[in-house]
Every structure is written in C-alpha cells, then in structure tokens.
Motif scaffolding. Structure first.
Motif, mmCIF file in Angstrom:
data_model
loop_
_atom_site.group_PDB
_atom_site.id
_atom_site.type_symbol
_atom_site.label_atom_id
_atom_site.label_comp_id
_atom_site.label_asym_id
_atom_site.label_seq_id
_atom_site.Cartn_x
_atom_site.Cartn_y
_atom_site.Cartn_z
ATOM 1 N N LYS A 198 40.970 35.569 59.940
ATOM 2 C CA LYS A 198 40.784 35.910 58.531
ATOM 3 C C LYS A 198 41.653 35.078 57.595
ATOM 4 N N GLN A 216 39.372 24.693 47.829
ATOM 5 C CA GLN A 216 39.198 26.072 47.377
ATOM 6 C C GLN A 216 38.901 26.065 45.887
ATOM 7 N N LYS A 229 39.159 28.949 43.997
ATOM 8 C CA LYS A 229 40.110 29.874 43.398
ATOM 9 C C LYS A 229 41.205 30.189 44.411
ATOM 10 N N ALA A 271 41.930 38.292 50.828
ATOM 11 C CA ALA A 271 40.810 39.106 51.313
ATOM 12 C C ALA A 271 39.491 38.653 50.704
ATOM 13 N N LYS A 272 39.555 38.067 49.498
ATOM 14 C CA LYS A 272 38.342 37.570 48.839
ATOM 15 C C LYS A 272 38.040 36.118 49.204
ATOM 16 N N GLY A 273 38.846 35.545 50.107
ATOM 17 C CA GLY A 273 38.597 34.176 50.549
ATOM 18 C C GLY A 273 39.324 33.113 49.754
ATOM 19 N N GLY A 274 40.202 33.509 48.841
ATOM 20 C CA GLY A 274 40.945 32.532 48.058
ATOM 21 C C GLY A 274 42.020 31.846 48.890
ATOM 22 N N GLU A 314 45.159 40.556 48.209
ATOM 23 C CA GLU A 314 43.834 40.744 47.614
ATOM 24 C C GLU A 314 43.113 39.403 47.442
ATOM 25 N N ILE A 315 43.864 38.368 47.010
ATOM 26 C CA ILE A 315 43.255 37.035 46.855
ATOM 27 C C ILE A 315 42.753 36.527 48.196
#
Length: 710
Positions: free
Chosen positions: A256, A303, A305, A191-194, A188-189
């Motif tokens: 990705k 980064q 986050k 997928a959000k670009g973290g 999930e992290i």
C-alpha cells in the motif's frame, strides 16, 4: 501496570491520541510526558508500535524525599530483586524538575547504592553496573519533594527504529518526524494514493517514517533489543505473538506504500539514506537521488498530488540568515511546481518561513531537541501565494544589484585568471568597488567569506539590508560555491581589541594552502579569519630574507609570518602576542608545516612591555601592530599613529647591525613619522607588497623596510 511515557515538547496531545488507539487507559497529560495504565501486552505494544514515544517507563514505586538519605532509604525498601537478578547488570539515570535534590548525577549514584546494597543484604552479592548495555535500566525522576522509581521497558530512547546504519544519527529524531507527518495528514494522503517528496532529505528520516506509516509497519519491527527482554517478569510468549502480528501486518501493508521520493545535493547523505532504506527493506518504495533543490522537478515525482515535507537548515548567525533567505525562496519556487499539493516546513526562524512566499494555514510549536521551532503547514494553491517582490525597497536593491553582478563578473575574469596562473587559492574577489555595495568577498579555496562594511548613516537601513541580501543572491548565482560554504559578517569600525574578539563558538577550522604552505583558518568565530590575504606578498618577502636569520614576529596573531620565515630557512623564530588563543593557533600552524621544538618559541606578552625588558637581538623582525589596543591585560592604550615611533625605537633596538625590519599597518590615512627617515634607512615597500587582488586605492596596507644607518 502504571506507565509514564516521555515525548518531545509539543507532541503530548498527539501521543495521548496514539496511546488510546494502542489500548492504554486512564491517560493523563503532565508537563513532562503522559501517565497511563496498561496491561503487560499493551505495554509491549506501545514499545513496538508507538511512533511518538521517547521512553516507556514502568512505575515501581514512589516516595516523599527531602534529602539524599531519605532517597537512599526509600529506594532500598523497593523489591529490586523482583525485576533483576544478581547475575545481571544494571544502569541507573535520573532527571529532576524543581526538586530539592538538584544534583541528578549524585541522586542517580545514591539510587545505585540502594539497589546494590539491598542485593548485598539478600544474597551477599551485587549486580554489575554497565552504563552502556545493561540488562535492566532503572530511572529516577525527582519532582519537588517526590521521587518516582521506574524500570525502562524500552531500554533506551525509542526514537531509534533499527534501520539506521551503526554510528549514524539523524539531525531530526524519528519520533518528531513521525509527529510532523501525522500533523500534515500524511496517513490520509497516502490512503488516497498521494505521494511524498522531501527535496532536502538529508539522512532520509521523513522518507522512512512516511513509508512505515503508510505501510502499517511497526516503527520498531527492526529493533533487536528492548529493555523488557531481560526483565524477570518478561513474558516471551506475549511478545512473540505481538511480533508475529506486526510481521503479518507489514507483509500486507508494504503493497500500500505510495511512491516516496527524496532529493539532496549531498551525495554522502544520499548514500547513507540508501543504506538505511535497504536496511528497512523499502528499496522498492523509496527513491533517493542526488540533486540540488533547484534541479528537482515535479515530473520526477510521478504523482499529481501529495505532500512535500522539508526540514531545511535554520542557522542563528547573521551569515546563515542571509544565505538561507535565498534557500527558502528557492523552496517556494519549487513549491510553485506542485499546485494542489500539501506542504510542511520545520524551522526555528519565522522570517525564513515567510521567504517561501506562501501563506501558512497553520503553525504549531514543537521542540527539536533543545531548539524551539514551529512547524508550518501550507496548501500550495495560487490564491495563497504571497509575492515578496512587491516590496519597492527590495525591487530597488535587486535592480541595483545588477551593477554588482557586472563588476563581480569583471573581477572574476581578471582576478580569477591571475589566481589560476599564480596558483593562488585564497584571494579577494571584490573590495568595496561600488559605493552602494560596500562588501569584501574573499575566497578561501572551497569557501567564501563575505563582509559587509557598515553603511553611512545617510543610507536607509532597510535599503542597505536589502542590498546585502541581493548581493548574496548574486554571489551564489555567479560563484561555484555551495550556499552552506558561504559565511557572511557585518564589519564595523572596531575599538580596542574587538577585532580579535570571539563572535561564535563553532571551533570549525579549515586547512588552506598559500604559496606551498598550509594554514588553519576559522571563518565563523572571529571577525578576521586567521590569515590576512593582503599580506601574502609581504610574507613571501619575509621567506626570501629569512635564510639563516633569527626571526622575530611581533603581534604575531596566528603566526603565518613565522611559518613563512621557518620555511625560508630561519635559524629560529620567536612569535610574541598577548592572546594565548592566537599563540595556540600559531603553534598549530607551525606544526602543520613541520616546524616545532625549541627553535620556534611562542611567547605570551604585550609587545611594548616585552621589548622594553628583552635583551636578545634578531636579524629579521616583522612588525604588524593593531591599529588600536586597550587590552585589560595592559595598562594604558596603544594607537598606531601616536605610538608607532616609540614602538619602532624599541624594535630597532633589538635589530642587529645588518638586520632588516619590515613594518606594516592597515590604518587608513596613516602617516609615517618623518623622524623615522632621519633615524634609519627607510624604503617604502607598499607597492612591492600589493598583489593583484588588492590593487586598489587607497592600498589595503602600507609597508616599509627599515635598516640601521651606516
């Protein structure tokens, strides 16, 4: 098809969820793994895509067995010819759980016998057995009175992905690393670009598994061999279709992958990680740098986050714990630079986990090989920060440690200068200089050996422990030695032979130099290291006197005095000790310096007993007995103060007319019997044998030279 899939302990629920996503049915948890049903295609998919499975086993049959003969007969009835041909090779293995048949190796042998005997009956030939690279692996699982016969579809442990360089093995298995990433919410992290950082990345397992997970890369896409590939029922077209699908998904998913960063102070480990990254084709997405944890900064991560995940060392010895407390505090300091990030930490020591200074929001039990660990998950926000410095006892110890810091710096200037000028690489830096810090700090080239002497009963135990921790922090601050090269011990008053008893079983020896000679030291396994540093000048004097002499070393320990005598040109050396362990060590030291053969004898005996029956004479004798001994292998006990005159009489009886005997002891308050000066010529050598790093009162040892009168 009925499958049984094994997984590291604590990961069963995660595997159950993963198998459902991969298309398995009738999934059921057991204590040893998970059973399920799957089509051939789904079975292949599990082998290719499961990030958590260790082995994928296809059930071939099961039976009740109460003894090895029933096992053999049941196995012989199975149609092994449906799975492997007589021209192929096989391997068999076995695991048991509360089985009537406890010997797993013997059970595996009976399974092998049944398989080859069935082939002999059918074709008058048998398949070869190849335990390393067989065409088919069969596995027997015995539980109570039931036997389960399996074909290993994976062909070995599936934690191996295929990106490791041949011959290298990660300390953290890949499937465990993948499970911890899933627990941390990494998909999930990402997928959000973290991003992700591992500031102690070692061999890069977290980095590589995180990239594969974020990029939809099949974990075993780079693996060249699976057990099903040479199985008679293998369907190549099904496998190739799955392989092509995985390659298409990888091509699309690589774009990705967010930036993933690893740091480690071990340049060799970083080099191996970079090779694995290249092997996996991820060099554009994973960056690895050689840097200590304290040198890594948030700005290097690019980064805002993300997830910081780490598998730091977690030792079990006292010394490990003390040194590692500092390391875990440094992890917490690094996390303070990552506000808003998520963090995960794997350790077997709850006390070490508390040192990071953040309150964990969750912890989960997992097995890292045979070691039970917990995986702690953190949210790095100020509200969850817990300051360890509010403890008044620790605050007092930290304040007092500044005195220790000043004294250590002073000693470093004085003793360090002397050591460099004298070309001494093994020496004592600090020796109970301050009553609050009753430590001995010895340098053995690139290693530090730190001993804490037991504090008096009047000193509060918590304060003493806090002082020792604070002293270790100072030592690591002031001395240019990696934390992993610092060995800490508690030294208490020893009774009998406990000083020489084994404390650990690491068998880790390091070669050090002294006065142009080489010695093996063991900093972990015993209270003492194998080389008494305070005897350096005594050994040098023995070397100066040894030319052409027959040398006797009583209570020889690891034989360092014998090495010096041999280097000084002794005609022969005889080393006597009751411990075979130390005699073997002495032999290694002699051989290390090129001394071996009949001229250099190693004799196992109690020295008093040996002296009473020995008739040979020696020109030079070194006598450095223990303070006290009550070994089970010798009747009675020996006390250096009570018994030294008797010992000297026996030793002097073996000394030639013009010979010399060097007598030494480290017993505090030792008093040489006045009768010794009446019987022999005695010269006090204590000051002559005291070096700059042991220049304190009372001296670390007392030493005398004895000769016959007239």
């Amino acid at each position: 098809m009925k499958l049984f899939i094994t997984v590291p302990g604590g990961l069963e629920e995660l595997l159950k969820q993963e198998l459902a996503e991969l298309g398995a049915e009738e999934i059921a948890l057991t204590q040893a793994g998970i059973s399920c049903r799957a089509s051939l295609e789904t079975s292949y998919r599990i082998c290719l895509w499961s990030r958590l499975a260790t082995r994928v086993l296809l059930l071939l049959g099961e039976a009740e067995v109460d003894n090895e003969q029933q096992l053999y007969l049941a196995a012989r009835q199975l149609p092994w010819e449906d799975h492997v041909s007589v021209e192929q090779s096989i391997a068999v293995s076995c695991t048991t759980r509360r089985s009537l048949l406890e010997n797993s190796r013997f059970a595996a042998l009976r399974l092998k016998d049944a398989v080859v005997d069935r082939f002999r009956d059918l074709e008058s030939r048998r398949p070869d057995v190849d335990p390393e690279t067989p065409d088919c692996r069969f596995h027997l699982y015995l539980e109570k009175n039931r036997a389960f016969f399996y074909l290993d579809l994976g062909g070995g442990s599936l934690h191996r992905r295929g990106y490791r360089i041949a011959g290298t093995e990660a300390p953290l298995k890949e499937n465990l690393a993948a499970a911890l990433l899933l627990r941390s919410g990494w998909p999930e992290i990402a997928a959000k670009g973290g991003g992700l950082v591992d500031p102690m990345c070692g061999s890069g397992t977290f980095l590589l598994e995180a990239a594969a997970m974020a990029g939809d890369l099949a974990p075993r896409l780079g693996r060249e061999s699976f057990g099903f590939m040479r199985w008679k029922q293998h369907q190549e077209e099904v496998w190739l279709r799955l392989l092509q699908e995985a390659k298409r998904r990888a091509a699309a998913g690589c774009r990705k992958i967010p930036f993933i960063t690893g740091f480690d102070q071990d340049a060799a480990a970083v080099g191996r990680t970079r090779q694995a990254v290249l092997q996996a084709g991820l060099e554009n997405r994973i960056r690895v740098k050689t840097a200590a944890l304290t040198a890594a900064t948030a700005e290097q991560l690019d980064q805002e986050k993300g997830l910081c995940i780490i598998n730091p060392p977690y030792g079990e010895r006292l010394g490990d714990h003390l040194v590692l407390k500092r390391l875990y505090r440094q992890i917490g300091e690094f996390w303070q630079r990552l506000p808003g990030w998520q963090a995960g930490l794997l350790t077997s020591d709850a006390d070490l986990a508390r040192q990071v200074g953040f309150r964990a929001r969750r912890s989960t039990r997992v097995m890292n090989g045979p070691l039970e660990c917990r995986f702690y998950q953190f949210e790095l926000i100020p509200e969850l920060r817990v300051s360890a410095d509010t403890d008044p006892v620790r605050q007092q110890a930290v304040r007092q440690a500044e005195m220790f810091r000043n004294r250590l710096r002073k000693n470093l200037r004085r003793i360090g200068k002397w050591a460099r000028r004298s070309r001494v690489s093994c020496y004592r830096l600090y020796d109970r200089d301050l009553p609050e810090f009753a430590l001995a700090v010895d340098r053995y080239q690139d290693w530090l050996h730190v001993q804490e002497y037991r504090p008096p009963a009047r000193v509060d135990g918590r304060l003493a422990e806090a002082r020792f921790e604070a002293a270790i922090d100072v030592i690591l601050d002031e001395l240019d030695v990696p934390a992993e090269n610092v060995v800490c011990k508690q030294r208490q008053r020893q009774k009998g032979s406990r000083q020489y008893e084994r404390r650990s079983t690491r068998d880790e020896f390091h070669q050090v130099k002294e006065s142009g000679l080489s010695f093996w030291v063991n900093l972990h396994d015993y209270l003492d290291t194998g080389l008494f540093l305070d005897q350096r000048l005594t050994r040098e004097k023995l070397r100066d006197m040894a030319a052409g002499k027959r040398f006797l070393n009583l209570f020889c320990y690891t034989g360092s005095a014998s090495v010096y005598a041999a280097a000084g040109g002794a005609e022969s050396t005889t080393s006597v000790d009751l411990s075979q362990t130390y005699l073997d060590w002495a032999g290694r030291n002699l051989r290390l310096n090129g001394f071996h053969g009949r001229r250099h004898q190693l004799l196992r005996a109690h020295c008093l007993d040996w002296l009473q029956r020995e008739k040979s004479s020696f020109d030079l004798i070194f006598l450095d007995p223990p303070t006290f001994s009550n070994s089970k292998r010798f009747r009675g006990h020996f006390d250096i103060q009570e018994d030294h005159l008797q010992l000297l009489r026996l030793a002097m009886a073996r000394l030639t007319k013009d010979g010399r005997l060097v007598f030494s002891t480290n017993r505090r308050n030792f008093q040489l019997d006045e009768r010794a000066t009446e019987l022999w010529q005695v010269e006090d050598w204590t000051e002559k044998t005291r070096s700059e790093d042991f220049n304190r009162k009372p001296p670390a040892h007392r030493c005398w030279l004895l000769r016959h009168r007239g």
